[in-house]
Design a protein around this motif. Structure first.
Motif, mmCIF file in Angstrom:
data_model
loop_
_atom_site.group_PDB
_atom_site.id
_atom_site.type_symbol
_atom_site.label_atom_id
_atom_site.label_comp_id
_atom_site.label_asym_id
_atom_site.label_seq_id
_atom_site.Cartn_x
_atom_site.Cartn_y
_atom_site.Cartn_z
ATOM 1 N N PRO A 114 0.816 -1.225 0.000
ATOM 2 C CA PRO A 114 0.000 0.000 0.000
ATOM 3 C C PRO A 114 0.844 1.268 0.000
ATOM 4 O O PRO A 114 0.491 2.262 -0.648
ATOM 5 C CB PRO A 114 -0.829 -0.141 1.287
ATOM 6 N N THR A 115 1.967 1.230 0.713
ATOM 7 C CA THR A 115 2.849 2.405 0.763
ATOM 8 C C THR A 115 3.450 2.712 -0.601
ATOM 9 O O THR A 115 3.632 3.882 -0.958
ATOM 10 C CB THR A 115 3.971 2.180 1.796
ATOM 11 N N THR A 116 3.772 1.672 -1.371
ATOM 12 C CA THR A 116 4.332 1.915 -2.704
ATOM 13 C C THR A 116 3.331 2.633 -3.599
ATOM 14 O O THR A 116 3.720 3.463 -4.424
ATOM 15 C CB THR A 116 4.757 0.590 -3.370
ATOM 16 N N LYS A 117 2.050 2.322 -3.446
ATOM 17 C CA LYS A 117 1.016 2.995 -4.237
ATOM 18 C C LYS A 117 0.888 4.466 -3.854
ATOM 19 O O LYS A 117 0.721 5.338 -4.719
ATOM 20 C CB LYS A 117 -0.329 2.282 -4.053
ATOM 21 N N ILE A 118 0.946 4.726 -2.561
ATOM 22 C CA ILE A 118 0.878 6.118 -2.100
ATOM 23 C C ILE A 118 2.064 6.906 -2.635
ATOM 24 O O ILE A 118 1.921 8.035 -3.114
ATOM 25 C CB ILE A 118 0.842 6.167 -0.554
ATOM 26 N N LEU A 119 3.246 6.301 -2.558
ATOM 27 C CA LEU A 119 4.453 6.968 -3.046
ATOM 28 C C LEU A 119 4.406 7.165 -4.556
ATOM 29 O O LEU A 119 4.885 8.189 -5.068
ATOM 30 C CB LEU A 119 5.685 6.149 -2.656
ATOM 31 N N ALA A 120 3.833 6.216 -5.285
ATOM 32 C CA ALA A 120 3.721 6.354 -6.740
ATOM 33 C C ALA A 120 2.862 7.556 -7.112
ATOM 34 O O ALA A 120 3.139 8.250 -8.094
ATOM 35 C CB ALA A 120 3.132 5.078 -7.337
ATOM 36 N N ASN A 121 1.826 7.816 -6.336
ATOM 37 C CA ASN A 121 0.969 8.979 -6.585
ATOM 38 C C ASN A 121 1.605 10.281 -6.100
ATOM 39 O O ASN A 121 1.187 11.368 -6.516
ATOM 40 C CB ASN A 121 -0.384 8.786 -5.902
ATOM 41 N N LEU A 122 2.597 10.148 -5.232
ATOM 42 C CA LEU A 122 3.267 11.338 -4.711
ATOM 43 C C LEU A 122 4.012 12.096 -5.801
ATOM 44 O O LEU A 122 4.097 13.328 -5.760
ATOM 45 C CB LEU A 122 4.236 10.941 -3.592
ATOM 46 N N TYR A 123 4.543 11.395 -6.800
ATOM 47 C CA TYR A 123 5.310 12.056 -7.859
ATOM 48 C C TYR A 123 4.440 13.055 -8.627
ATOM 49 O O TYR A 123 4.869 14.175 -8.905
ATOM 50 C CB TYR A 123 5.896 11.009 -8.806
ATOM 51 N N THR A 124 3.224 12.630 -8.952
ATOM 52 C CA THR A 124 2.286 13.544 -9.612
ATOM 53 C C THR A 124 1.906 14.687 -8.681
ATOM 54 O O THR A 124 1.792 15.841 -9.097
ATOM 55 C CB THR A 124 1.016 12.788 -10.045
ATOM 56 N N HIS A 125 1.722 14.359 -7.418
ATOM 57 C CA HIS A 125 1.328 15.367 -6.433
ATOM 58 C C HIS A 125 2.379 16.466 -6.304
ATOM 59 O O HIS A 125 2.041 17.654 -6.227
ATOM 60 C CB HIS A 125 1.111 14.681 -5.086
ATOM 61 N N LEU A 126 3.646 16.087 -6.274
ATOM 62 C CA LEU A 126 4.717 17.080 -6.163
ATOM 63 C C LEU A 126 4.731 18.010 -7.371
ATOM 64 O O LEU A 126 4.997 19.216 -7.246
ATOM 65 C CB LEU A 126 6.070 16.382 -6.015
ATOM 66 N N PHE A 160 -2.339 9.619 7.262
ATOM 67 C CA PHE A 160 -3.776 9.309 7.207
ATOM 68 C C PHE A 160 -4.054 8.260 6.130
ATOM 69 O O PHE A 160 -4.793 7.294 6.358
ATOM 70 C CB PHE A 160 -4.554 10.591 6.917
ATOM 71 N N LEU A 161 -3.455 8.450 4.967
ATOM 72 C CA LEU A 161 -3.641 7.499 3.867
ATOM 73 C C LEU A 161 -3.077 6.122 4.217
ATOM 74 O O LEU A 161 -3.669 5.097 3.861
ATOM 75 C CB LEU A 161 -2.955 8.021 2.607
ATOM 76 N N THR A 162 -1.967 6.095 4.913
ATOM 77 C CA THR A 162 -1.353 4.818 5.279
ATOM 78 C C THR A 162 -2.297 3.993 6.143
ATOM 79 O O THR A 162 -2.555 2.818 5.870
ATOM 80 C CB THR A 162 -0.031 5.045 6.020
ATOM 81 N N GLY A 163 -2.839 4.607 7.186
ATOM 82 C CA GLY A 163 -3.767 3.896 8.051
ATOM 83 C C GLY A 163 -5.030 3.473 7.327
ATOM 84 O O GLY A 163 -5.502 2.336 7.485
ATOM 85 N N LEU A 164 -5.579 4.369 6.516
ATOM 86 C CA LEU A 164 -6.813 4.074 5.803
ATOM 87 C C LEU A 164 -6.621 2.959 4.782
ATOM 88 O O LEU A 164 -7.464 2.058 4.659
ATOM 89 C CB LEU A 164 -7.319 5.345 5.115
ATOM 90 N N THR A 165 -5.521 2.992 4.044
ATOM 91 C CA THR A 165 -5.306 1.979 3.004
ATOM 92 C C THR A 165 -4.917 0.621 3.591
ATOM 93 O O THR A 165 -5.152 -0.401 2.957
ATOM 94 C CB THR A 165 -4.238 2.438 1.993
ATOM 95 N N TRP A 166 -4.315 0.604 4.782
ATOM 96 C CA TRP A 166 -4.105 -0.683 5.436
ATOM 97 C C TRP A 166 -5.446 -1.376 5.675
ATOM 98 O O TRP A 166 -5.564 -2.585 5.554
ATOM 99 C CB TRP A 166 -3.386 -0.497 6.770
ATOM 100 N N ILE A 167 -6.453 -0.570 6.005
ATOM 101 C CA ILE A 167 -7.786 -1.119 6.262
ATOM 102 C C ILE A 167 -8.464 -1.538 4.965
ATOM 103 O O ILE A 167 -8.907 -2.681 4.816
ATOM 104 C CB ILE A 167 -8.657 -0.084 7.009
ATOM 105 N N THR A 168 -8.553 -0.620 4.006
ATOM 106 C CA THR A 168 -9.293 -0.905 2.772
ATOM 107 C C THR A 168 -8.616 -1.973 1.921
ATOM 108 O O THR A 168 -9.287 -2.824 1.330
ATOM 109 C CB THR A 168 -9.464 0.381 1.944
#
Length: 268
Positions: A114-126, A160-168
């Motif tokens: 899940p963390t890799t997915k969040i980080l992958a979206n971070l590049y666009t976010h930056l 926040f995303l880390t905790g939420l995505t661990w659940i979902t």
């Protein structure tokens, strides 16, 4: 409970190089088969921003910003963190089903996925943070020391995303329909956040109710950082509520993952 959470965080830190490489590969692979490639990661959000700008800035003209800011500035400073949140949540929720072959490998630590997915979206976010800063400067809002607070609110959103995505992500293999539920919820939640409206448009009682959504703290924090309107400690009560909520979600997420992980291979 605390031990499970620390174990999760420790695993992510120990595998930080693998997390980084996975996120880069995921970002590239997402658009590998298309003609424009990774440009789609930037085109889709840009089209959305331009659409909202045209409809609400020139069409409806509902006075959403009370005339305090140019509408494009108000819009993009709130919608950029929302893009990151919604894209990360939807992609990370489906991560175990997407990487089924890794889930079934006993030696691979799937906690990091899940963390890799969040980080992958971070590049666009930056990239969009950079674009937002340029738009703010062109409209007379020069970055100050308060703008550095973006790093703090980015960390808040990541936690926040880390905790939420661990659940979902842990629930999704057993309930594939969770993706449909998330899509519906995201459409609703966006309108309860100060993305397209200003808190000054509502009564204090209504605003207090809307602040129950932890994302309110992050969205408003992003906007205030971009526009240099205050320091994060000025909202200490809301910040305390956010972190209590987020830490609770991290604990719950780590427990749910630990209990469901042994059964992933059976349902995937």
């Amino acid at each position: 409970m605390i031990k499970d959470l620390f174990s999760f965080v420790r695993d992510i830190y120990r595998n930080k190089r693998l997390v980084l490489q996975f996120s880069i590969n995921d970002f590239k692979a997402r658009y590998a088969g298309s003609f424009f490639g990774i440009f789609w990661a930037f085109i889709n959000p840009l089209v959305t921003v331009l659409t909202y700008w045209f409809v609400f800035g020139y069409g409806i003209k509902a006075g959403l910003t009370d005339g305090k800011y140019p509408f494009i500035v108000f819009l993009i400073t709130g919608i950029v963190p929302w893009f990151f949140f919604s894209d990360s949540l939807t992609s990370a929720t489906n991560v175990f089903r997407e990487y089924t072959y890794l889930v079934k490998k006993v030696v691979f630590n799937i906690r990091i996925l899940p963390t890799t997915k969040i980080l992958a979206n971070l590049y666009t976010h930056l990239f969009f943070i950079f674009i937002t800063l340029i738009i703010c400067i062109l409209n007379g809002f020069t970055p100050t020391l308060q703008t550095v607070q973006l790093l703090y609110y980015l960390f808040c959103l990541g936690a926040f995303l880390t905790g939420l995505t661990w659940i979902t992500a842990s629930i999704q293999p057993f309930l594939p329909d969770v993706m449909q539920f998330i899509s519906i919820i995201l459409q609703t939640v966006m309108w309860t956040l100060p993305v397209l409206w200003s808190p000054s448009q509502f009564s204090p009682r209504v605003v207090q109710f809307l602040k129950l959504n932890p994302l309110y703290y992050v969205i408003q924090g992003y906007r205030e950082s971009f526009l240099s309107e205050g320091w994060f400690w000025e909202h200490w009560a809301l910040g305390l509520y956010f972190w209590i909520f987020t830490l609770g979600m991290l604990l719950v997420g780590s427990i749910i993952f630990k209990r469901l992980k042994p059964h992933f291979s059976d349902v995937l």
